[in-house]
Design a protein around this motif. Structure first.
Motif, mmCIF file in Angstrom:
data_model
loop_
_atom_site.group_PDB
_atom_site.id
_atom_site.type_symbol
_atom_site.label_atom_id
_atom_site.label_comp_id
_atom_site.label_asym_id
_atom_site.label_seq_id
_atom_site.Cartn_x
_atom_site.Cartn_y
_atom_site.Cartn_z
ATOM 1 N N THR B 29 51.176 31.300 -8.970
ATOM 2 C CA THR B 29 51.319 31.963 -7.673
ATOM 3 C C THR B 29 52.288 31.217 -6.768
ATOM 4 O O THR B 29 53.163 31.819 -6.162
ATOM 5 C CB THR B 29 49.948 32.052 -6.966
ATOM 6 N N GLN B 66 51.461 51.951 -1.214
ATOM 7 C CA GLN B 66 50.008 51.728 -1.209
ATOM 8 C C GLN B 66 49.261 53.033 -0.963
ATOM 9 O O GLN B 66 48.265 53.331 -1.604
ATOM 10 C CB GLN B 66 49.655 50.718 -0.114
ATOM 11 N N THR B 151 50.172 43.946 -5.180
ATOM 12 C CA THR B 151 50.055 43.334 -3.861
ATOM 13 C C THR B 151 51.423 43.321 -3.185
ATOM 14 O O THR B 151 52.434 43.639 -3.819
ATOM 15 C CB THR B 151 49.576 41.877 -3.980
ATOM 16 N N ASP B 154 53.706 40.996 -5.088
ATOM 17 C CA ASP B 154 54.272 41.615 -6.291
ATOM 18 C C ASP B 154 55.487 42.460 -5.928
ATOM 19 O O ASP B 154 56.548 42.367 -6.546
ATOM 20 C CB ASP B 154 53.245 42.540 -6.971
#
Lengths: 84, 544
Positions: B29, B66, B151, B154
């Motif tokens: 990450t 989203q 996310t 991403d």
């Protein structure tokens, strides 16, 4: 309507389209398995199926179908969602 | 910061990579977050404002995506989902349109109606055309339920990943994100060797070959742009020279992008596959800017064809079947969507009439090629299936029409393009550089009598250099294996594997391996390129 009936109907549509009565589709048939089933005839086939069954596929779906069986399943699902 | 600069090669890239590997030791990450940050720095290097423009657009796209993802869960939301998608596409097109086309549109209206809209100076954020296409593709893919949950990190990484940020390859989310999720984010010897080799091959193509030809092609187009006549030889050499220049410029850039991404453990899709070797124009477009062709096919051509076919069949008209092709079906279901798609491609490349004509020409070429195939299939069904290659004649014809269309791509104005094209067919006569005449003796008189003119503006040195560079570039483009073929055993680009042909004969002997022999060869290529650094040398495709 059963998967077998839809498949039979698909076979007839493709025979008419390509003018070849020897064609027999199975759920695992792919486009390259059928002589003359080029990209244009694929679109023609999909639209002929849409007209025959009164359903409409999404553009992304049309591109993602790999086998005849997948088109059969999707057609059945769409028929169930909105019975004629 | 250009890929072909000391800043990038000696500064940005090694620092970014080293910190990436260090973070990679702790967690994936943190390494990926560092990559997002570094990409922003890379983009902000030109102008800080670039970032201020692109970040809000990323945020809006993320929120829309989203929403599409949520709506996609339930079939009953299809309408709302479709509306969201349309809003998203409209936003991106308007965003691109404002920066890229406002002035062109105002100018065109002024031209047509004699109005006086004032042209404002709008700065084009770098790479906006590429970034916009990628964002639109993502929204359509989310709508088509082809994307797993994501996310903001991403999404930002997918858009901003700096090797492909400015000019592609245009990647799909679903082909890069799984790689980031699996990436070790640590040093890997093979990735390092393959990545650096691709990078230096690309650097050589760009700095040595493309930048080698460029200064000798430019004077020809400059002269044409002023409306001064250009005779056969410089016109032909200008057209062919530029075709080679842009091929090595853009495919060189693409190799560098692919190579840099590999240093981070990521494979990008192939963008060029020796397009100048193509034996038909259909073949050419399957090998030139491959990721653009597949974008246009999937997101513009296919939906258009589906829509047109539905409309046509609903009216009971014949479709485009293999056996009963009618001219009406050909026009409606093949020529129309093809030409429209290539028109959009032309407009996407640049806001100008020359780019539109370039696109339309290719649309017509492709339609003729497809029509020819349909005709062949109808006349000789048995033969046509196996024989899709155009042979030598097909190669020559393809190279010629690609070069002719490239004149529109290069010339700054329609006027300039028409001067070159007129020159190519001999309207302005045959000419040789004037200084050559002085060394020809009696032959000069003979030439004069056969009406070969003296080109006073064109020096013999320029002529000689252009001939030398063009011959070298042509030889490499047509006779040598390309960079991804050389590295085929190491999957240099996504899905690239050695073909049967490449595993035998000369190809097999030339295959790259992480050996001393190849290390020396790559070092030589890199040195040849780096020694030619100097002066600004932007990539042609970074202007789009």
């Amino acid at each position: 309507m059963t998967a077998g009936e839809v498949l039979k109907s698909f076979t007839q549509i493709l025979r008419d389209l390509l003018g070849d009565d020897s064609i027999v589709l199975s759920p695992s048939t792919r486009r390259i398995d059928v002589s003359g089933w080029d990209s244009f005839n694929y679109v023609n086939f999909v639209v002929a199926v849409e007209m025959k069954f009164g359903v409409k596929f999404g553009v992304a779906e049309v591109e993602s179908f790999q086998t005849v069986g997948e088109i059969v399943q999707r057609t059945l699902a769409l028929l169930q969602a909105s019975p004629r | 910061m250009l890929f072909n600069s000391y800043q990038f090669i000696l500064g940005f890239l090694p620092v970014t990579l080293a910190i990436f590997y260090i973070f990679g030791r702790f967690s994936r990450t943190s390494a990926l977050r560092w990559l997002i940050f570094a990409s922003l720095v890379f983009y902000a290097w030109w102008r800080l404002l670039n970032v201020a423009i692109i970040l809000p657009s990323i945020l809006i796209n993320f929120l829309l995506a989203q929403r599409l993802q949520r709506l996609g869960v339930d079939e009953s939301n299809r309408r709302a989902s479709k509306l969201t998608l349309i809003a998203g596409i409209a936003f991106n097109v308007a965003f691109l349109g404002y920066f890229k086309y406002t002035n062109f549109l105002a100018g065109a209206i002024n031209d047509a109606f004699g109005t006086h809209f004032i042209l404002t100076h709008i700065i084009l954020p770098l790479g906006i055309s590429f970034i916009t296409f990628q964002k639109i593709a993502f929204l359509i893919d989310v709508h088509g339920k082809r994307i797993e949950p994501f996310t903001f990190g991403d999404y930002a990484l997918f858009v901003l990943f700096f090797p492909q940020l400015i000019a592609g390859p245009i990647v799909h989310y679903r082909e890069v994100m799984p790689q980031f999720r699996r990436a070790s984010c640590r040093f890997n010897g093979t990735d390092m060797c393959v990545g650096l080799t691709m990078f230096f091959f690309g650097l050589f193509k760009k700095v040595f070959l493309a930048d080698g030809i460029a200064p000798f092609v430019s004077p020809i187009y400059e002269r044409a742009a002023h409306g001064d006549p250009v005779s056969v030889l410089p016109a032909l050499m200008g057209a062919v020279g530029f075709t080679l220049q842009i091929y090595f410029d853009f495919s060189g850039y693409s190799d560098m992008a692919i190579g840099i991404a590999r240093l981070f453990g990521v494979r990008l899709p192939l963008n060029f596959d020796s397009p100048l070797k193509a034996s038909s124009i259909i073949d050419y477009w399957l090998r030139w800017h491959i990721t653009l062709t597949r974008f246009l096919t999937a997101y513009i051509y296919n939906p258009l064809l589906l829509w047109l076919t539905r409309r046509r069949l609903a009216r009971g008209r014949p479709a485009l079947g293999g056996r009963n092709v009618t001219f009406g079906a050909f026009l409606n279901l093949l020529a129309l969507p093809t030409i429209l798609t290539m028109f959009i491609s032309g407009l996407w490349h640049g806001a100008g009439y020359t780019f539109i004509i370039w696109g339309l020409l290719h649309g017509v070429f492709l339609s003729i090629n497809h029509g020819w195939r349909l005709l062949k299939a109808k006349l000789r069904p048995a033969q046509a299936k196996h024989d899709q290659s155009g042979g030598i004649a097909g190669f020559v014809l393809t190279f010629a029409i690609v070069s002719i269309a490239m004149v529109f791509f290069r010339a700054p104005t329609l006027k300039g393009a028409s001067v070159i094209l007129a020159g190519m067919v001999g309207v302005h006569g045959i000419g040789l550089p004037a200084s050559i005449f002085e060394h020809l003796g009696p032959l000069a008189n003979l030439l004069q009598r056969t009406r070969v003119g003296r080109e006073t503006w064109w020096s013999a040195v320029n002529f000689a250099w252009l001939t030398a560079w063009t011959s070298l570039a042509l030889g490499i483009a047509l006779l040598c294996p390309n960079s991804s073929q050389l590295l085929a055993h190491y999957e240099p680009a996504l899905g690239v594997r050695p073909t049967d042909q490449e595993q035998r004969g000369a190809f097999a002997r030339l295959a790259w391996s992480p050996s001393l022999k190849w290390a020396l060869a790559v070092a030589a290529v890199a040195a040849a390129a780096i020694l030619r650094f100097g002066g600004p040398s932007e990539f042609l495709y970074w202007q789009f």
